[in-house]
Design a protein around this motif. Structure first.
Motif, PDB file in Angstrom:
ATOM      1  N   VAL A 155       0.869  -1.175   0.000  1.00 48.66           N
ATOM      2  CA  VAL A 155       0.000   0.000   0.000  1.00 48.66           C
ATOM      3  C   VAL A 155       0.906   1.225   0.000  1.00 48.66           C
ATOM      4  O   VAL A 155       1.568   1.518   0.992  1.00 48.66           O
ATOM      5  N   ALA A 156       0.927   1.950  -1.108  1.00 48.63           N
ATOM      6  CA  ALA A 156       1.887   3.037  -1.269  1.00 48.63           C
ATOM      7  C   ALA A 156       1.480   4.307  -0.533  1.00 48.63           C
ATOM      8  O   ALA A 156       2.333   5.085  -0.109  1.00 48.63           O
ATOM      9  N   PHE A 157       0.183   4.536  -0.383  1.00 56.18           N
ATOM     10  CA  PHE A 157      -0.308   5.735   0.302  1.00 56.18           C
ATOM     11  C   PHE A 157      -1.743   5.482   0.755  1.00 56.18           C
ATOM     12  O   PHE A 157      -2.391   4.516   0.313  1.00 56.18           O
ATOM     13  N   THR A 158      -2.225   6.319   1.628  1.00 57.07           N
ATOM     14  CA  THR A 158      -3.599   6.188   2.101  1.00 57.07           C
ATOM     15  C   THR A 158      -4.281   7.545   2.068  1.00 57.07           C
ATOM     16  O   THR A 158      -3.663   8.582   2.310  1.00 57.07           O
ATOM     17  N   VAL A 159      -5.565   7.515   1.766  1.00 54.91           N
ATOM     18  CA  VAL A 159      -6.420   8.692   1.832  1.00 54.91           C
ATOM     19  C   VAL A 159      -7.539   8.369   2.816  1.00 54.91           C
ATOM     20  O   VAL A 159      -8.277   7.394   2.608  1.00 54.91           O
ATOM     21  N   LEU A 160      -7.656   9.138   3.875  1.00 56.29           N
ATOM     22  CA  LEU A 160      -8.677   8.928   4.892  1.00 56.29           C
ATOM     23  C   LEU A 160      -9.621  10.121   4.880  1.00 56.29           C
ATOM     24  O   LEU A 160      -9.227  11.243   5.210  1.00 56.29           O
ATOM     25  N   VAL A 161     -10.868   9.873   4.502  1.00 59.68           N
ATOM     26  CA  VAL A 161     -11.874  10.924   4.391  1.00 59.68           C
ATOM     27  C   VAL A 161     -12.992  10.640   5.397  1.00 59.68           C
ATOM     28  O   VAL A 161     -13.537   9.535   5.435  1.00 59.68           O
ATOM     29  N   ALA A 162     -13.303  11.651   6.209  1.00 55.62           N
ATOM     30  CA  ALA A 162     -14.329  11.495   7.248  1.00 55.62           C
ATOM     31  C   ALA A 162     -14.032  10.287   8.131  1.00 55.62           C
ATOM     32  O   ALA A 162     -14.928   9.510   8.476  1.00 55.62           O
ATOM     33  N   ALA A 163     -12.765  10.114   8.486  1.00 53.19           N
ATOM     34  CA  ALA A 163     -12.360   8.967   9.309  1.00 53.19           C
ATOM     35  C   ALA A 163     -12.798   9.180  10.754  1.00 53.19           C
ATOM     36  O   ALA A 163     -12.492  10.225  11.339  1.00 53.19           O
ATOM     37  N   PRO A 164     -13.473   8.206  11.366  1.00 50.64           N
ATOM     38  CA  PRO A 164     -13.947   8.386  12.742  1.00 50.64           C
ATOM     39  C   PRO A 164     -12.821   8.370  13.779  1.00 50.64           C
ATOM     40  O   PRO A 164     -12.859   9.115  14.755  1.00 50.64           O
ATOM     41  N   VAL A 165     -11.856   7.465  13.595  1.00 49.99           N
ATOM     42  CA  VAL A 165     -10.706   7.255  14.489  1.00 49.99           C
ATOM     43  C   VAL A 165     -11.143   6.664  15.830  1.00 49.99           C
ATOM     44  O   VAL A 165     -10.588   5.674  16.292  1.00 49.99           O
ATOM     45  N   VAL A 166     -12.129   7.256  16.507  1.00 44.61           N
ATOM     46  CA  VAL A 166     -12.602   6.701  17.771  1.00 44.61           C
ATOM     47  C   VAL A 166     -13.349   5.398  17.492  1.00 44.61           C
ATOM     48  O   VAL A 166     -13.790   5.156  16.368  1.00 44.61           O
ATOM     49  N   PRO A 167     -13.532   4.530  18.502  1.00 48.19           N
ATOM     50  CA  PRO A 167     -14.263   3.278  18.282  1.00 48.19           C
ATOM     51  C   PRO A 167     -15.684   3.521  17.792  1.00 48.19           C
ATOM     52  O   PRO A 167     -16.281   4.565  18.077  1.00 48.19           O
ATOM     53  N   PRO A 168     -16.247   2.556  17.065  1.00 52.83           N
ATOM     54  CA  PRO A 168     -17.573   2.748  16.467  1.00 52.83           C
ATOM     55  C   PRO A 168     -18.672   3.130  17.454  1.00 52.83           C
ATOM     56  O   PRO A 168     -19.528   3.954  17.137  1.00 52.83           O
ATOM     57  N   ARG A 169     -18.669   2.549  18.652  1.00 51.78           N
ATOM     58  CA  ARG A 169     -19.723   2.885  19.615  1.00 51.78           C
ATOM     59  C   ARG A 169     -19.626   4.344  20.033  1.00 51.78           C
ATOM     60  O   ARG A 169     -20.643   5.037  20.170  1.00 51.78           O
ATOM     61  N   GLN A 170     -18.413   4.838  20.229  1.00 54.91           N
ATOM     62  CA  GLN A 170     -18.235   6.247  20.581  1.00 54.91           C
ATOM     63  C   GLN A 170     -18.668   7.153  19.440  1.00 54.91           C
ATOM     64  O   GLN A 170     -19.317   8.183  19.654  1.00 54.91           O
ATOM     65  N   GLN A 171     -18.311   6.787  18.229  1.00 53.58           N
ATOM     66  CA  GLN A 171     -18.685   7.601  17.082  1.00 53.58           C
ATOM     67  C   GLN A 171     -20.198   7.621  16.910  1.00 53.58           C
ATOM     68  O   GLN A 171     -20.784   8.671  16.585  1.00 53.58           O
ATOM     69  N   ALA A 172     -20.860   6.487  17.131  1.00 54.83           N
ATOM     70  CA  ALA A 172     -22.310   6.438  16.987  1.00 54.83           C
ATOM     71  C   ALA A 172     -22.992   7.353  17.997  1.00 54.83           C
ATOM     72  O   ALA A 172     -23.921   8.095  17.649  1.00 54.83           O
ATOM     73  N   ALA A 173     -22.544   7.308  19.250  1.00 54.65           N
ATOM     74  CA  ALA A 173     -23.136   8.175  20.268  1.00 54.65           C
ATOM     75  C   ALA A 173     -22.890   9.641  19.937  1.00 54.65           C
ATOM     76  O   ALA A 173     -23.776  10.495  20.103  1.00 54.65           O
ATOM     77  N   PHE A 174     -21.678   9.950  19.471  1.00 54.46           N
ATOM     78  CA  PHE A 174     -21.353  11.329  19.090  1.00 54.46           C
ATOM     79  C   PHE A 174     -22.252  11.801  17.951  1.00 54.46           C
ATOM     80  O   PHE A 174     -22.781  12.918  17.979  1.00 54.46           O
ATOM     81  N   ALA A 175     -22.444  10.957  16.948  1.00 55.46           N
ATOM     82  CA  ALA A 175     -23.265  11.337  15.798  1.00 55.46           C
ATOM     83  C   ALA A 175     -24.713  11.550  16.202  1.00 55.46           C
ATOM     84  O   ALA A 175     -25.343  12.541  15.795  1.00 55.46           O
ATOM     85  N   VAL A 176     -25.247  10.637  16.994  1.00 58.71           N
ATOM     86  CA  VAL A 176     -26.643  10.776  17.431  1.00 58.71           C
ATOM     87  C   VAL A 176     -26.820  12.056  18.237  1.00 58.71           C
ATOM     88  O   VAL A 176     -27.789  12.808  18.048  1.00 58.71           O
ATOM     89  N   ASP A 177     -25.885  12.322  19.142  1.00 60.93           N
ATOM     90  CA  ASP A 177     -25.948  13.546  19.946  1.00 60.93           C
ATOM     91  C   ASP A 177     -25.925  14.785  19.048  1.00 60.93           C
ATOM     92  O   ASP A 177     -26.726  15.714  19.227  1.00 60.93           O
ATOM     93  N   SER A 178     -25.035  14.808  18.071  1.00 55.09           N
ATOM     94  CA  SER A 178     -24.925  15.964  17.181  1.00 55.09           C
ATOM     95  C   SER A 178     -26.204  16.167  16.379  1.00 55.09           C
ATOM     96  O   SER A 178     -26.721  17.285  16.273  1.00 55.09           O
ATOM     97  N   TYR A 179     -26.718  15.077  15.819  1.00 56.20           N
ATOM     98  CA  TYR A 179     -27.930  15.178  15.007  1.00 56.20           C
ATOM     99  C   TYR A 179     -29.110  15.673  15.845  1.00 56.20           C
ATOM    100  O   TYR A 179     -29.882  16.541  15.409  1.00 56.20           O
TER     101      TYR A 179
END
Length: 497
Positions: free
Chosen positions: A183-207
């Motif tokens: 893999v010569a390079f990577t492109v990360l777009v809208a990467a959550p980085v945090v674990p999925p459960r944390q990201q889900a709670a964050f998204a629901v809260d924001s929405y």
């Protein structure tokens, strides 16, 4: 008598609100104090290297088969016609909302190919991918088969093939790239980085905050997102991508839209850059695109600046790796930290929660079932005293209607939030109406209790007649009490704390 009923109803409603508030877990996200310093609003990556802009070449597409372990998928390859020399290549890794190459990254892949980059968008392997079960390491291995296929294609420089991951793909790409020179390079777009459960709670809260839901509804976020789902599964929601990011040594292009409400657009790149530093990797570039959403679109159209920068960055490697300024674009804003999600207590976990709700509804349904059976059998007489029948029916029906209204309200609010729309009448008015339903149901229960007590004071007049009547009364009241407590848990009753 009316004053006594009103006062008791108010006391019960307040008590239920208190029970709901203290039954836990609560929800009090921590404000984010860290910031990302943006050097300039101009996202252009200028390293003094001339590259082909988007639209330079005609694009030819073909469909190829990708052999996986025990399964094959198809992929669309887009190639620039007339481009000279071995060309760089990009393999796209799906997010959670896409699975077929016909629907995913169509604009992205065509734009890159028109700039001279060969692209490959495979179908997501769906026979092992469900809402309940997702194996990110296995998915990474599957996508690596596409990388190898693209590296072997004529006209592609095998040493210049990288991967593009968006959203959920941001958890998969680091698995592919860690300690992997293919893999010569990577492109990360809208990467959550945090674990999925944390990201889900964050998204629901924001929405939910964006459409103006009542604060009391927000406390249901960890109670739903944090619980173990009935039937098990969902182990992937605890996946931690950081150890793999700390072993990524390829150049990384990181992109976020400032209109993306689902991702921690400040916290995530800060953590990602910190992880790359652990790997000794200084070849990263971070760009923010004003008003672009989760899919890097503005008003439905792919952000032109993003595609321009992406095409130039890929072609200009290795010169564009770590190019200055490292951080550019619009100023990002993230209100709260996407932190760990507390689990509910034992009585509100997965299977037990479902069992208790089903048992409660069945208990409330005992009355109508027994009444219907008696009608079929032509049994004479009534099961309840005259003054008891109406409040008992209102109590049972009120609990069922309140829960049905709660489900409809939550689905409506979720639809509004996902479409970035709001309505005061629906969001605030609907919540008020839902709470009034709960209060009316409690009122019926209080009236029922007082009529039973008054009947006893008037000489032991029974509230229920016969064994069938006693069973109906006991099961309806018991089921209603459990449903009212469950409604309180989900915030239907106002809390004064």
């Amino acid at each position: 008598m009316r004053y006594r009923i009103a006062l008791t109803t108010a006391g019960v409603v307040v008590g239920l609100g208190l029970v709901g508030a203290v039954s836990g877990p609560g929800w009090d996200p921590v404000p984010l104090t860290e910031t990302v310093d943006v050097a300039t609003a101009d996202t252009t990556i200028d390293v003094g290297v001339v590259t082909d802009p988007v639209g330079t070449y005609e694009v030819a597409t073909s469909v190829v088969d990708v052999s996986l372990t025990g399964h094959d998928v198809q992929a669309r390859v887009a190639q620039p016609l007339g481009a000279q020399g071995p060309r760089p290549g990009v393999v796209f890794v799906h997010g959670a909302g896409t699975g077929r190459f016909e629907d995913a990254f169509v604009d992205h892949a065509h734009a890159l190919a028109s700039a001279g980059v060969v692209t490959l968008v495979p179908d997501k392997r769906l026979d092992t991918y469900t809402t309940r079960d997702r194996q990110y390491p296995a998915m990474a291995n599957d996508y690596l088969r596409s990388v190898q296929l693209l590296r072997d294609l004529p006209g592609v420089d095998p040493d210049r093939v990288g991967v593009y991951g968006e959203s959920e793909g941001g958890w998969i790409v680091p698995l592919m790239a860690a300690d992997n020179p293919s893999v010569a390079f990577t492109v990360l777009v809208a990467a959550p980085v945090v674990p999925p459960r944390q990201q889900a709670a964050f998204a629901v809260d924001s929405y939910l905050r964006n459409i103006g839901v009542p604060d009391s509804l927000l406390r249901s976020i960890p109670r739903f997102v944090g619980m173990e789902i009935p039937g098990g599964g969902f182990e992937y929601t605890r996946f931690d991508v950081r150890p793999f990011q700390q072993r990524m040594r390829q150049p990384v292009l990181i992109g976020y839209g400032t209109g993306d409400e689902a991702m921690p657009i400040v916290q995530a790149p800060l953590q990602l850059v910190a992880d790359l530093e652990v790997a000794g990797n200084e070849d990263w570039t971070l760009r923010y695109y004003r008003d672009a959403n989760h899919g890097m679109r503005i008003d439905g159209e792919l952000c032109e600046d993003f595609v321009r920068d992406l095409a130039h960055w890929v072609q200009a490697l290795p010169h564009s790796a770590g190019a200055e300024p490292r951080v550019a674009g619009a100023e990002p804003y993230q209100r709260f930290v996407a932190g760990p999600v507390e689990r509910p207590r034992w009585y509100a976990e997965g299977d037990l929660l479902v069992v208790s709700l089903v048992a409660s509804f069945l208990a409330v349904a005992t009355g109508p079932v027994v009444w219907a059976v008696r009608r079929v059998l032509r049994r004479p007489g009534t099961m309840m005293a005259e003054g008891v029948r109406a409040p008992l029916i209102t109590l049972g029906a009120g609990c069922v209607v309140t829960f049905a209204a709660l489900a409809v309200y939550l689905l409506t609010v979720a639809h509004l939030a996902q479409n970035y729309r709001t309505s005061v009448a629906v969001v605030q008015g609907g919540w008020f109406a839902l709470r009034m339903l709960g209060v009316v149901t409690v009122l019926a229960g209080v009236v029922l209790v007082y009529r039973i007590l008054d009947g006893r004071r008037r000489g032991g007049v029974p509230a229920a007649r016969g064994t069938a009547g006693e069973w109906v009364l006991a099961s309806t009241v018991g089921g209603a009490v459990m449903l009212l407590l469950s409604a309180a848990y989900w915030g239907v009753f106002p809390a004064l704390v």
